[in-house]
Design a protein around this motif. Structure first.
Motif, PDB file in Angstrom:
ATOM      1  N   UNK A  36      -2.403  15.081  -7.825  1.00 17.39           N
ATOM      2  CA  UNK A  36      -1.364  14.063  -7.982  1.00 17.39           C
ATOM      3  C   UNK A  36      -1.785  12.752  -7.326  1.00 17.39           C
ATOM      4  N   UNK A  37      -2.480  12.853  -6.179  1.00 19.42           N
ATOM      5  CA  UNK A  37      -2.980  11.633  -5.531  1.00 19.42           C
ATOM      6  C   UNK A  37      -3.973  10.927  -6.443  1.00 19.42           C
ATOM      7  N   UNK A  70       0.826  -1.197   0.000  1.00 19.83           N
ATOM      8  CA  UNK A  70       0.000   0.000   0.000  1.00 19.83           C
ATOM      9  C   UNK A  70       0.858   1.244   0.000  1.00 19.83           C
ATOM     10  N   UNK A  71       0.374   2.298   0.668  1.00 17.14           N
ATOM     11  CA  UNK A  71       1.128   3.552   0.681  1.00 17.14           C
ATOM     12  C   UNK A  71       0.725   4.414   1.868  1.00 17.14           C
ATOM     13  N   UNK A  72       1.597   5.360   2.180  1.00 13.47           N
ATOM     14  CA  UNK A  72       1.307   6.403   3.159  1.00 13.47           C
ATOM     15  C   UNK A  72       1.579   7.740   2.498  1.00 13.47           C
ATOM     16  N   UNK A  73       0.591   8.619   2.532  1.00  5.76           N
ATOM     17  CA  UNK A  73       0.745   9.975   2.016  1.00  5.76           C
ATOM     18  C   UNK A  73       0.702  10.939   3.201  1.00  5.76           C
ATOM     19  N   UNK A 127      -3.717   7.065  -7.679  1.00 10.70           N
ATOM     20  CA  UNK A 127      -4.765   6.063  -7.480  1.00 10.70           C
ATOM     21  C   UNK A 127      -5.193   5.453  -8.809  1.00 10.70           C
ATOM     22  N   UNK A 128      -5.289   6.278  -9.831  1.00 12.85           N
ATOM     23  CA  UNK A 128      -5.671   5.787 -11.147  1.00 12.85           C
ATOM     24  C   UNK A 128      -4.635   4.808 -11.694  1.00 12.85           C
ATOM     25  N   UNK A 167      -8.984   4.364  -8.536  1.00 12.34           N
ATOM     26  CA  UNK A 167      -9.479   5.734  -8.544  1.00 12.34           C
ATOM     27  C   UNK A 167     -10.892   5.833  -7.982  1.00 12.34           C
ATOM     28  N   UNK A 168     -11.614   4.713  -7.960  1.00  8.19           N
ATOM     29  CA  UNK A 168     -12.982   4.685  -7.428  1.00  8.19           C
ATOM     30  C   UNK A 168     -13.044   5.109  -5.967  1.00  8.19           C
ATOM     31  N   UNK A 169     -11.917   4.979  -5.230  1.00  9.24           N
ATOM     32  CA  UNK A 169     -11.929   5.245  -3.795  1.00  9.24           C
ATOM     33  C   UNK A 169     -11.873   6.745  -3.500  1.00  9.24           C
ATOM     34  N   UNK A 170     -11.525   7.554  -4.496  1.00  8.20           N
ATOM     35  CA  UNK A 170     -11.340   8.991  -4.282  1.00  8.20           C
ATOM     36  C   UNK A 170     -12.607   9.632  -3.696  1.00  8.20           C
ATOM     37  N   UNK A 171     -13.755   9.290  -4.248  1.00  5.48           N
ATOM     38  CA  UNK A 171     -15.006   9.883  -3.765  1.00  5.48           C
ATOM     39  C   UNK A 171     -15.297   9.463  -2.330  1.00  5.48           C
TER      40      UNK A 171
END
Length: 281
Positions: free
Chosen positions: A254-255, A181-184, A259-260, A265-269
């Motif tokens: 950029x995030x 995964x990732x940490x931003x 995600x895309x 990218x579906x998680x953005x909303x």
């Protein structure tokens, strides 16, 4: 927080640090992760600089009953008006013991009267209670024949992630639990972890036991039978920040691209309440 109160807090932090350094003077016992921070604070206090200084991150190494403990401590600008962030490491502790120890020391720190330095109180508490958490017998390894767990993915939303030690611990624990995964970091802070269900849950228990202004799991995705459920092949810290004065606010554009690229990218909303806008080309 007004400038006068901030200066008062920073003066208390420096004074407490000097006291600790006089007590733990052997090489390696106490370490300020970024010594430049102390210069920034002193410059801010004597008004030779009006830039907001970084927060103090320090590590204290203790030998308790022949067992080595590390206290990772982050002092926010509000300390000692708020509890410090403290995380304890010990290689002899298994996941359950480590989680319980950090939960208990967090509760102890929150029970103390605010407004007074309390790092030495944390050290004394650990010295008095550490032996209760140490596994004396050889830990029995989990059977290799246990039923394979389905994967899970957690999307974590934090008011902010600035602390160097928290960022380091997020990475270290993701590695310990074999998660991707990732940490931003920044404001807000976003974390995604994916892997075996129990590993995700144990990681989340450890991370949320640290003091946070606000952190919660916003979305949990369960394995739905798809072969490509997992989206990431490693865990990494990513850095997408805009051009704000201190460069600490997230660049959501950029995030969205990141995600895309990982087919999520579906998680953005779900994270931000709005649809992602991707530029073409």
């Amino acid at each position: 927080m007004d400038t006068e109160k901030l200066m008062s807090n920073l003066e208390i932090q420096l004074s407490e640090l000097e006291t600790l350094q006089s007590m733990f003077y052997n090489p390696g016992e106490i370490k300020v992760e970024d010594p430049i921070t102390l210069f920034e604070i002193r410059s801010f206090i004597d008004k030779s600089s009006d830039l907001l200084p970084s927060e103090i991150d320090l590590t204290i190494n203790l030998d308790i009953d022949s067992s080595k403990f590390q206290l990772l401590i982050d002092l926010s600008h509000e300390y000692p008006e708020v509890a410090p962030s403290i995380f304890v490491r010990n290689e002899k502790l298994n996941r359950t013991q480590s989680g319980q120890l950090n939960k208990d020391i967090k509760e102890y720190m929150e029970s103390l009267e605010r407004g007074e330095p309390c790092i030495f109180s944390a050290i004394c508490w650990l010295q008095e209670n550490a032996s209760k958490y140490v596994e004396l017998s050889i830990e029995v390894k989990e059977s290799d024949n246990k039923i394979e767990e389905p994967p899970r993915r957690l999307w974590i939303y934090s008011h902010h992630i600035y602390s160097k030690f928290k960022r380091k611990e997020i990475l270290n624990q993701a590695s310990n639990f074999n998660l991707n995964g990732f940490c931003l970091p920044g404001k807000p802070g976003i974390i995604c972890v994916e892997g075996k269900t129990s590993d995700c849950n144990d990681w989340w228990q450890l991370i949320r036991s640290m003091p946070w202004k606000r952190i919660f799991c916003k979305v949990t995705e369960e394995f739905n039978g798809e072969e490509d459920f997992l989206k990431f092949n490693k865990f990494e810290e990513i850095g997408f920040q805009n051009n704000s004065s201190r460069g600490t606010h997230m660049d959501v554009g950029e995030l969205s691209k990141y995600l895309n690229q990982h087919n999520c990218s579906y998680i953005f909303k779900d994270l931000f309440g709005v649809e992602a806008k991707l530029s073409g080309g």
